[in-house]
Write a protein that holds these residues in place. Structure first.
Motif, PDB file in Angstrom:
ATOM      1  N   THR A   9      34.752   3.381 -24.395  1.00 34.74           N
ATOM      2  CA  THR A   9      34.776   1.953 -24.046  1.00 34.74           C
ATOM      3  C   THR A   9      34.646   1.775 -22.536  1.00 34.74           C
ATOM      4  N   LYS A  34      31.597  -0.028 -20.414  1.00 35.34           N
ATOM      5  CA  LYS A  34      31.860  -1.072 -19.416  1.00 35.34           C
ATOM      6  C   LYS A  34      31.216  -0.701 -18.079  1.00 35.34           C
ATOM      7  N   GLU A  53      28.205  -2.626 -15.881  1.00 35.80           N
ATOM      8  CA  GLU A  53      28.341  -2.958 -14.462  1.00 35.80           C
ATOM      9  C   GLU A  53      27.203  -2.335 -13.649  1.00 35.80           C
TER      10      GLU A  53
END
Length: 136
Positions: free
Chosen positions: A78, A82, A86
């Motif tokens: 996870t 993420k 970004e």
């Protein structure tokens, strides 16, 4: 056992017998410093253990009974996803010629630093996931 800061045992190792002697002599100190309930020597690495290599020595830290490996792998995946998001966002911004032309140099540099930091974080997370996967 040699410290990373360059402090060496007074006598060089003369084979596996010396390793066993030093481990027995320093067992209590090793356990206290590493906050371990036990420390022992073995020819095999237990399943579910993370390995640490220093020089010719390999240490194994059994984690299977300490952490839920599947949950930790999911958490790392996870966090990697993420970070990927970004990184993608920052790369698109820095590839945008209009942004580069209009934004102050300080803002552009800040975005480049954020990209570098995100890439470093992602690499560390991927490395942690690889080590964890290798442990099982």
């Amino acid at each position: 056992f040699q410290a990373e800061d360059g402090i060496r045992d007074r006598s060089p190792s003369r084979g596996l017998g010396d390793v066993y002697k030093r481990q027995n002599r320093h067992n209590a100190l090793i356990r206290r410093m590493a906050r371990l309930s036990s420390a022992s020597l073995s020819d095999t690495v237990p399943k579910g253990a993370v390995q640490l290599v220093h020089g010719e020595a390999t240490a194994a830290l059994p984690l299977a009974d300490v952490i839920e490996i599947d949950e930790e792998k999911a958490r790392l995946n996870t966090a990697i996803a993420k970070s990927d998001g970004e990184i993608s966002k920052l790369e698109k911004k820095l590839d945008n010629q209009q942004f580069l032309a209009k934004a102050p140099e300080q803002v552009v540099e800040e975005q480049r630093e954020r990209l570098t930091a995100s890439q470093t974080t992602r690499a560390k997370l991927a490395d942690a996931l690889e080590r964890l996967s290798a442990a099982i």
